[in-house]
Design an enzyme around this catalytic site. Structure first.
Site, PDB file in Angstrom:
ATOM      1  N   SER A 141      43.844 -39.730  68.423  1.00 41.04           N
ATOM      2  CA  SER A 141      45.004 -39.977  67.566  1.00 41.04           C
ATOM      3  C   SER A 141      44.933 -41.432  67.113  1.00 41.04           C
ATOM      4  O   SER A 141      43.918 -41.849  66.570  1.00 41.04           O
ATOM      5  CB  SER A 141      46.300 -39.654  68.335  1.00 41.04           C
ATOM      6  OG  SER A 141      47.430 -39.805  67.506  1.00 41.04           O
ATOM      7  N   HIS A 145      45.047 -36.283  65.013  1.00 40.70           N
ATOM      8  CA  HIS A 145      46.406 -36.178  64.482  1.00 40.70           C
ATOM      9  C   HIS A 145      46.406 -36.791  63.087  1.00 40.70           C
ATOM     10  O   HIS A 145      46.209 -37.998  62.929  1.00 40.70           O
ATOM     11  CB  HIS A 145      47.387 -36.930  65.383  1.00 40.70           C
ATOM     12  CG  HIS A 145      47.581 -36.295  66.719  1.00 40.70           C
ATOM     13  ND1 HIS A 145      48.333 -36.857  67.719  1.00 40.70           N
ATOM     14  CD2 HIS A 145      47.103 -35.128  67.241  1.00 40.70           C
ATOM     15  CE1 HIS A 145      48.341 -36.078  68.784  1.00 40.70           C
ATOM     16  NE2 HIS A 145      47.581 -35.020  68.517  1.00 40.70           N
ATOM     17  N   ASP A 147      48.746 -35.141  74.106  1.00 43.33           N
ATOM     18  CA  ASP A 147      48.017 -34.009  73.554  1.00 43.33           C
ATOM     19  C   ASP A 147      46.579 -34.019  74.071  1.00 43.33           C
ATOM     20  O   ASP A 147      45.919 -35.055  74.102  1.00 43.33           O
ATOM     21  CB  ASP A 147      48.033 -34.080  72.021  1.00 43.33           C
ATOM     22  CG  ASP A 147      47.547 -32.800  71.365  1.00 43.33           C
ATOM     23  OD1 ASP A 147      47.433 -31.772  72.069  1.00 43.33           O
ATOM     24  OD2 ASP A 147      47.296 -32.823  70.145  1.00 43.33           O
TER      25      ASP A 147
END
Length: 215
Positions: A42, A69, A161
């Site tokens: 991310s 992301h 995540d």
């Protein structure tokens, strides 16, 4: 009257196949299956990708799927940027793509990416933000599809995540790596969440990960 041969009779000279015997064709098919490496990142991910691929001397027998992301509202430049750091074939993932060795596949914006039978499955739009965990989703499908032929890597990023999906990979005998929190590149949220599961095989700086894969 001549008795016709039994329909299950083997051709003359055919060898008996023993139980558990692996046919040459099966071995060849297995040899063509790449080691599929799922990489989640991310915030700070681009620098981590750069460090990873610049230290990857060769990718014989390996394919990489990058799950980041991304803003759902803008086209992604990530495939073009990653291609600057590697000689591998880099492309945006599309529904129905076969995963091939020597390739890097990158999730597009506003999409959910999974894998089944070595083929990428892509659906749009992605779930609402509060239900969107693209790294967990891909890792879980990779574990189900590839078993101990799966690898997952958690790189820089905020949040958690990837931690649950990493657990699925580990449960099926795959290799799990996470970026070291002391690494100057890392934003520690995602790697730290992965490490907290106690299911990470190696927590190392990004630069050391390609050598770990080769080993």
């Amino acid at each position: 009257m001549t008795k016709p041969p039994h329909r299950d009779a083997k051709p003359k000279g055919a060898a008996d196949e023993q139980p558990g015997q692996v046919r040459a064709s099966d071995t060849a098919a297995s040899a063509n299956v790449p080691l599929i490496v799922g990489i989640g990142a991310s915030a700070g991910g681009l620098e981590a990708y750069k460090a990873f691929f610049e230290n990857l001397e060769s990718a014989d027998g390996m394919a990489f799927v990058l799950v980041s992301h991304l803003s759902p509202d803008h086209a992604s430049m990530l495939p073009e940027l990653v291609a600057r750091y590697t000689s591998l074939v880099v492309m945006e993932a599309a529904d129905g793509m076969d995963v091939e060795a020597g390739h890097v596949y990158i999730i597009p914006p506003d999409a959910t990416l999974t894998i089944s039978g070595g083929v990428l499955q892509l659906s749009k739009p992605a779930p609402p933000r509060q239900y969107r965990f693209p790294i967990d989703t891909f890792f879980a499908s990779l574990a189900e599809d590839q078993g101990d032929n799966a690898v997952c890597i958690i790189l820089s990023g905020a949040g958690s995540d990837g931690a649950r999906g990493l657990g699925a990979i580990k449960e099926r005998g795959g290799l799990t790596l996470a970026q070291a929190a002391i690494d100057h590149i890392a934003i520690a949220g995602m790697p730290a969440s992965a490490a907290a599961t106690s299911l990470v095989d190696n927590i190392v700086p990004v630069e050391q990960m390609p050598a770990r894969l080769k080993a």
